[in-house]
Design a protein around this motif. Structure first.
Motif, PDB file in Angstrom:
ATOM      1  N   ALA A 102       0.795  -1.451  -0.110  1.00  0.00           N
ATOM      2  CA  ALA A 102      -0.373   0.090   0.443  1.00  0.00           C
ATOM      3  C   ALA A 102       0.793   1.288   0.007  1.00  0.00           C
ATOM      4  CB  ALA A 102      -0.760   0.085   1.673  1.00  0.00           C
ATOM      5  N   LEU A 103       0.400   2.666  -0.433  1.00  0.00           N
ATOM      6  CA  LEU A 103       0.785   3.551  -0.337  1.00  0.00           C
ATOM      7  C   LEU A 103       0.631   4.536   0.436  1.00  0.00           C
ATOM      8  CD1 LEU A 103       1.503   4.041  -4.551  1.00  0.00           C
ATOM      9  CD2 LEU A 103       3.364   3.632  -3.275  1.00  0.00           C
ATOM     10  N   HIS A 104       0.951   5.631   1.198  1.00  0.00           N
ATOM     11  CA  HIS A 104       0.565   6.497   2.247  1.00  0.00           C
ATOM     12  C   HIS A 104      -0.415   7.086   2.023  1.00  0.00           C
ATOM     13  CE1 HIS A 104       0.840   5.747   6.863  1.00  0.00           C
ATOM     14  NE2 HIS A 104       2.543   5.032   6.093  1.00  0.00           N
ATOM     15  N   GLY A 105      -1.315   7.642   1.818  1.00  0.00           N
ATOM     16  CA  GLY A 105      -2.520   8.709   0.882  1.00  0.00           C
ATOM     17  C   GLY A 105      -2.911   9.783   1.792  1.00  0.00           C
ATOM     18  N   THR A 106      -2.314   9.531   2.867  1.00  0.00           N
ATOM     19  CA  THR A 106      -2.800  10.556   4.396  1.00  0.00           C
ATOM     20  C   THR A 106      -2.513  11.792   3.680  1.00  0.00           C
ATOM     21  OG1 THR A 106      -2.319   9.088   5.611  1.00  0.00           O
ATOM     22  CG2 THR A 106      -2.495  11.204   6.415  1.00  0.00           C
ATOM     23  N   ASP A 107      -1.129  11.883   2.792  1.00  0.00           N
ATOM     24  CA  ASP A 107      -0.669  13.761   2.600  1.00  0.00           C
ATOM     25  C   ASP A 107      -0.921  13.155   1.217  1.00  0.00           C
ATOM     26  OD1 ASP A 107       0.792  15.841   1.818  1.00  0.00           O
ATOM     27  OD2 ASP A 107       2.341  15.592   3.276  1.00  0.00           O
ATOM     28  N   PRO A 108      -2.259  13.873   0.679  1.00  0.00           N
ATOM     29  CA  PRO A 108      -1.908  13.979  -0.465  1.00  0.00           C
ATOM     30  C   PRO A 108      -0.588  14.029  -1.670  1.00  0.00           C
ATOM     31  CG  PRO A 108      -3.573  15.630  -0.337  1.00  0.00           C
ATOM     32  CD  PRO A 108      -2.404  14.911   0.892  1.00  0.00           C
ATOM     33  N   ALA A 109       0.602  14.716  -1.243  1.00  0.00           N
ATOM     34  CA  ALA A 109       1.629  14.735  -2.640  1.00  0.00           C
ATOM     35  C   ALA A 109       2.298  13.646  -1.876  1.00  0.00           C
ATOM     36  CB  ALA A 109       2.696  15.699  -2.554  1.00  0.00           C
TER      37      ALA A 109
END
Length: 393
Positions: free
Chosen positions: A41-48
């Motif tokens: 999974a990729l972290h999606g909390t910070d949009p960038a």
């Protein structure tokens, strides 16, 4: 005489992430879907983060990572953004979404719903029946609109503007609208999904849409499937690493490790690590490599116990007070510094150790690659760290 346990040295673990996390130049991926799958999974909390994490791992011929990351979840539907482990936003391969939902997110959602109802009752005259009616109305409005912001939905269902006291008696106490909490809850329950951002790829504003139905899996089956995927990405890892990353109870972690017949290994620090059956052999030897990874990148956030790739003396500079890592500079599987951007957008970095002239040359080349990829866009992490703040100033 019992067979000795296999040993996984820190050097072997660093070779693994070079190849399995697509960080070494010869191991870079061809698509953003490959990157997300390799990292689970990729972290999606910070949009960038999702764009920068993918860009750091894509081969030059793979094209524009921003355009690819915009297509994958919103047009091709090969990736999905969802609340997942530790109640954190992640971007996961679409095929993995039912596994994440059943193994982790359903339990988080049940707790979130109970908490919201409790807070509604404590801070207002609203109750569970009232919330159920608003929820039904809001979902119907979203179905009619197709995609909508919270503000637009509140035009159809004005009760979404009602306020209540969130976190009463805690340092998080503040008034919140029902829309803010309800839409987040519905997203956690898999009933709605975040749509395309409003504005650029760094924007935190977005629309909501009705989520496609996910098949329900037995929680234990889903947890075993997720551990199998995660160990392929992050093994060897300890029970504590998996419990931290997943947010599960230790008993659930142990059941899932047993279900996949995980193999015990000895780690340099004296702990017991786990890998998948048949995965005890050495990784290939990659050429020397450098990388500029964004804040909350999945690689440095993949383990709770980090001494094999991070000098403990550098933690205070690179993490915020809540344990979120900032932008990092890597050399051959170790974090050697951090980076930020000047006001004009140019990357600037600071090395916290002397890695030698070969590393400095490679770091400069990676900084140029990052500068070209950013194309003038200024990215400020949501969770700011001491080193990032210092460099950006």
């Amino acid at each position: 005489m019992p067979t000795p346990r296999p040993r996984m040295t820190g050097e072997e673990r660093r070779r693994r992430i070079a190849v399995r996390h697509h960080l070494a130049p010869e191991a870079r991926a061809g698509t953003v879907e490959q990157v997300a799958g390799a990292l689970t999974a990729l972290h999606g909390t910070d949009p960038a983060t999702v764009h920068l994490a993918a860009g750091a791992r894509l081969a030059g011929a793979a094209g524009d990572p921003v355009a690819a990351m915009e297509r994958a979840p919103y047009e091709d539907r090969t990736l999905v953004r969802m609340h997942a482990m530790r109640h954190t936003l992640f971007v996961v391969p679409t095929a993995l979404a039912p596994v994440v939902q059943s193994s982790t997110t359903d339990a988080v959602a049940a707790r979130e719903r109970a908490t919201l109802i409790k807070q509604l009752k404590a801070g207002s005259s609203l109750d569970e029946a009232w919330l159920a009616d608003v929820e039904k109305s809001a979902l119907a409005a979203l179905e009619r609109r197709g995609e909508s912001t919270a503000a637009e939905l509140a035009q159809d269902e004005p009760r979404l503007r009602e306020q209540f006291l969130y976190g009463p008696g805690t340092r998080y106490e503040q008034p919140q609208t029902v829309a803010t909490r309800l839409l987040r809850l519905l997203g956690t329950e898999g009933k709605v999904v975040r749509g395309r951002p409003l504005g650029s790829w760094t924007s935190s504003r977005f629309r909501w849409a009705i989520a496609p139905a996910l098949p329900a899996l037995a929680p234990a089956e889903a947890q075993a499937a997720l551990v199998r995927r995660w160990l392929a990405s992050y093994g060897p890892a300890t029970e504590a690493d998996l419990a931290w990353w997943s947010g599960w109870k230790v008993t659930d972690v142990r059941k899932a490790l047993s279900a996949v017949e995980a193999v015990e290994t000895d780690l340099d620090e004296g702990a017991t690590g786990y890998v998948l059956p048949g995965d005890t052999g050495p990784a290939g030897e990659p050429a020397p490599w450098a990388a500029f990874l964004p804040a909350l990148d999945p690689t440095p956030m993949g383990w709770q116990q980090r001494d094999w790739y991070l000098d403990p003396g550098h933690r205070a500079e690179l993490f915020d007070r809540s344990g979120n890592i900032g932008p990092t500079v890597w050399w051959n599987g170790r974090i050697i510094g951090g980076w930020a951007q000047r006001p004009d957008g140019e990357p600037v970095w600071r090395l916290l150790t002397d890695p030698g002239s070969e590393a400095v040359k490679a770091v400069k080349a990676e900084a140029s690659r990052l500068h070209a990829r950013l194309a003038g866009t200024r990215v400020t992490p949501r969770f700011r760290t001491p080193l990032e703040r210092s460099l950006s100033a």
